[in-house]
Each structure stands twice: as structure tokens, then as C-alpha cells.
Motif scaffolding. Sequence first.
Motif, PDB file in Angstrom:
ATOM      1  N   SER A   1       0.823  -1.212   0.000  1.00 29.08           N
ATOM      2  CA  SER A   1       0.000   0.000   0.000  1.00 29.08           C
ATOM      3  C   SER A   1       0.857   1.261   0.000  1.00 29.08           C
ATOM      4  CB  SER A   1      -0.925  -0.004   1.225  1.00 29.08           C
ATOM      5  OG  SER A   1      -1.725  -1.160   1.264  1.00 29.08           O
TER       6      SER A   1
ATOM      7  N   ALA B   1      -9.699   2.149 -10.943  1.00 28.93           N
ATOM      8  CA  ALA B   1      -9.355   3.539 -10.651  1.00 28.93           C
ATOM      9  C   ALA B   1      -9.660   3.855  -9.191  1.00 28.93           C
ATOM     10  CB  ALA B   1     -10.138   4.481 -11.555  1.00 28.93           C
ATOM     11  N   PRO B   2      -8.964   4.834  -8.593  1.00 28.89           N
ATOM     12  CA  PRO B   2      -9.301   5.260  -7.227  1.00 28.89           C
ATOM     13  C   PRO B   2     -10.747   5.739  -7.155  1.00 28.89           C
ATOM     14  CG  PRO B   2      -7.203   6.214  -7.934  1.00 28.89           C
ATOM     15  CD  PRO B   2      -7.817   5.595  -9.144  1.00 28.89           C
ATOM     16  N   GLN B   3     -11.404   5.511  -6.041  1.00 29.94           N
ATOM     17  CA  GLN B   3     -12.807   5.903  -5.902  1.00 29.94           C
ATOM     18  C   GLN B   3     -12.993   7.405  -6.068  1.00 29.94           C
ATOM     19  OE1 GLN B   3     -14.225   4.342  -2.163  1.00 29.94           O
ATOM     20  NE2 GLN B   3     -14.403   2.248  -2.952  1.00 29.94           N
ATOM     21  N   SER B   4     -11.958   8.166  -5.719  1.00 29.14           N
ATOM     22  CA  SER B   4     -12.067   9.625  -5.789  1.00 29.14           C
ATOM     23  C   SER B   4     -11.857  10.175  -7.194  1.00 29.14           C
ATOM     24  CB  SER B   4     -11.034  10.263  -4.851  1.00 29.14           C
ATOM     25  OG  SER B   4      -9.713   9.877  -5.238  1.00 29.14           O
ATOM     26  N   ALA B   5     -11.418   9.316  -8.132  1.00 26.73           N
ATOM     27  CA  ALA B   5     -11.101   9.788  -9.480  1.00 26.73           C
ATOM     28  C   ALA B   5     -12.369  10.191 -10.241  1.00 26.73           C
ATOM     29  CB  ALA B   5     -10.358   8.705 -10.249  1.00 26.73           C
TER      30      ALA B   5
ATOM     31  N   VAL C   1      -4.390   9.878 -14.883  1.00 23.07           N
ATOM     32  CA  VAL C   1      -3.909   8.979 -13.842  1.00 23.07           C
ATOM     33  C   VAL C   1      -2.560   8.390 -14.257  1.00 23.07           C
ATOM     34  CG1 VAL C   1      -6.188   8.348 -12.945  1.00 23.07           C
ATOM     35  CG2 VAL C   1      -5.173   7.013 -14.815  1.00 23.07           C
TER      36      VAL C   1
ATOM     37  N   ARG D   1      -1.204  -0.002  -8.602  1.00 23.26           N
ATOM     38  CA  ARG D   1      -1.444   1.130  -7.706  1.00 23.26           C
ATOM     39  C   ARG D   1      -1.630   2.352  -8.587  1.00 23.26           C
ATOM     40  NH1 ARG D   1      -3.580   1.979  -2.767  1.00 23.26           N
ATOM     41  NH2 ARG D   1      -2.610   3.732  -1.683  1.00 23.26           N
TER      42      ARG D   1
ATOM     43  N   PHE E   1      -2.569   6.428  -9.119  1.00 23.06           N
ATOM     44  CA  PHE E   1      -2.620   7.750  -8.501  1.00 23.06           C
ATOM     45  C   PHE E   1      -3.180   8.744  -9.511  1.00 23.06           C
ATOM     46  CE2 PHE E   1       0.632   5.512  -6.155  1.00 23.06           C
ATOM     47  CZ  PHE E   1       0.407   5.901  -4.844  1.00 23.06           C
ATOM     48  N   VAL E   2      -3.990   9.659  -9.009  1.00 23.02           N
ATOM     49  CA  VAL E   2      -4.624  10.675  -9.865  1.00 23.02           C
ATOM     50  C   VAL E   2      -3.648  11.815 -10.097  1.00 23.02           C
ATOM     51  CG1 VAL E   2      -6.497  12.353 -10.024  1.00 23.02           C
ATOM     52  CG2 VAL E   2      -6.930  10.090  -9.048  1.00 23.02           C
TER      53      VAL E   2
END
Length: 355
Positions: free
Chosen positions: A225, A259-263, A269, A347, A349-350
Motif C-alpha cells: 500500500s 481507478a481510485p474511488q475519488s477519481a 492517472v 497502484r 494515482f490521480v
Amino acid sequence: MSVIVEKLTKRFSAGATPAVSDVSFQAPPGAITTLLGPSGAGKSTILRAIAGLETPDEGRILIDGVDCTDLPVQKRGVGVVFQSYALFRHMTVRENIAFGLNVRRMSRGDVNARVDEMLKLIQLEELGRRTPSQLSGGQRQRVAFARALAIRPKVLLLDEPFGALDTRVREELREWLQELHELTGVTTLLVTHDQEEALEISQHVVIMSEGRVAQAGKPEDVYDSPVTPFVASFVGGTSILKGHVREGRAEVGSLVVAAPQSAREGEAVRAFVRPHDIKLARSINGNGNGGASTGRVERLKPVGGYVKVLLKLPSGDSVTVEVPRKEFDELGVVEGDSVHADVRAARVFVGDFSI
């Protein structure tokens, strides 16, 4: 004995960029804590500050709850092992191990007993009369460990102790260090840039980048993580793919990952994909399972028990895949073949950023 570093900053000249800036972490008692990062990240500066060999400009260092920031080296209760061994060439093995004990004016009988104990601990009982020049690199490093431990330090500090050794000896000494730590239980801080070394022998890892702490935690947490793009790129030999969010998924090259939930839709990304987290299968043009073609095998390189595959994606991006030798033989592909690539983990990242 815990070691706590609080807001440590160190500059080597006035107005210069700090070698270490606002560094804070805690090394758990009785554990091996590794300071891991690339060259110039500030790892050795921190270790030398803990040892008392460097004076920080700001911050403080606590060993077993005692503020040692301004204490001289000899009052900190630390033992230090360097990459270069730093043994006295004109002294025998026994004399090297006894050096710190003699400085403390212990009786001859107590010194001899402690040296005998240390020689047994490092499994060099028969070599006590030799000089460092008559020992192998691995043996010299064991003597350096014995000298550091002879004074019964509260904390053992190791600055790239295996860096000057060849691969086989380095691996043997890593195993030996773990056994030594189990026997002594001394709180240990290790500096290294070797990820495998850090992940194998540590209970706690502090990732350093440009003089700051990028992430700290258990080795498995740091590996599984990573919290920043730097940590994701540094730990695990990742390929980095650019892409965008489409319908809730990250499309990177010709691959699709979660994708990240916040994207948000359309957002840029970066996906960090480790070599063993991609599963290859023959494409529809081959003789296998008929998966859609997502890449072309550019280069194959057998490396011990696995094969390193450089895969070229239709987007022009390249990814490195590590395939176990048996699995690769069953796959039956050669350079130039098209394959299907399934990303099992990544992994993401936005943002559109540089590492």
C-alpha cells in the motif's frame, strides 16, 4: 530500547538545501528498522546524527526516552558498523573486538571473557589471532559486528554494512544478521538502498526521498500500500503507465485497471504495475486461449527461475513482466509474438505528475 527522531533537520553549509529536512519517525524497541531510499536521500546523515557523529541544526533524538541530541558519542550507548569495516589493520581480531572494552577500562579477565563470547557469537573462535588482512570480506564484517556489540550497546547502527560484499556473501550475511538479531534482541537501525534486503530482514521500514520521510511502516504495508507515487515507483521495480479515467476505470495504454474511488471521469492517472502482477496468455493469433491481443513481445531474458519479458503495448508504452520459468515454457511464446496481458494488481494515482 526505542529510538525516536523528531523534526530532524541538517544542513552542511549555511543557506544550502537541507540534507535532511523535518524528519520524524520511531524505531520500535527490539526490532530492525531500515532506512531505505536512493543515494542522496539522507539515510546516512540520519544514522550519523543518531550516533552523535553529526550535529543536527534542528530537532532532537531520543534513545530509550532520553534526549541524546547533545550527548557525546561515548555516552549514547550505541554501536556502529560501517560498510568499510573500519577495523584497525595493525590489531588482531581479538584486539579489535576488545578495543571498546579497553577504552572503558574493564579488567583484563572481563575483556577476555567478553571477547571469547563475541568470537563464539560470530562463529570465528579459531581466528582470533589473525589480522583483518588475513580474513575474507564476510569475516571482517562479522568482526566489525562483534566489536560494535561487545560494549553491549542499547542500539546497533548499521550503515550499508553489506554494500562492499559480493552477492553470495551479502545474502549469507543477511541470514546471519537475522539469526544474530534473534539472539541479541538489540534495537537495530539499518541504512540501505537495497529493497530486497530491507523487505527481507526488517520489521519496520522508513522510506526516504530527498531528505524527507516518504512513508514508514511494516515492510508488507509499504510494499502493498504505497501512499505516494515515489514509494510506488521505488519499491518493487514498477512500470509506470499514463492514462485517463473512463467509465469508472483507469485506461492506461491498452490496459484497464481499477481507478481510485475519488477519481473523476476524464481525469489523468498514472498506474504503477509491478513485473509479477501481470499475467500473460497467448493472443487470438497464437495457439492459446484466444484472449484479445494487448501487446507484442519485444525481448525475452531468462533470469534464474523466471523470464523477464519486455512487452510493447499498442499505445507505445512498454511494461516489464516477470514470468516463472515453468509458466513461461507452457506459454510457448517467442520474441515478436502477440500476447494478452491481464493486470492482476496496480497502484493508481490521480494526476499528471513526474516522479
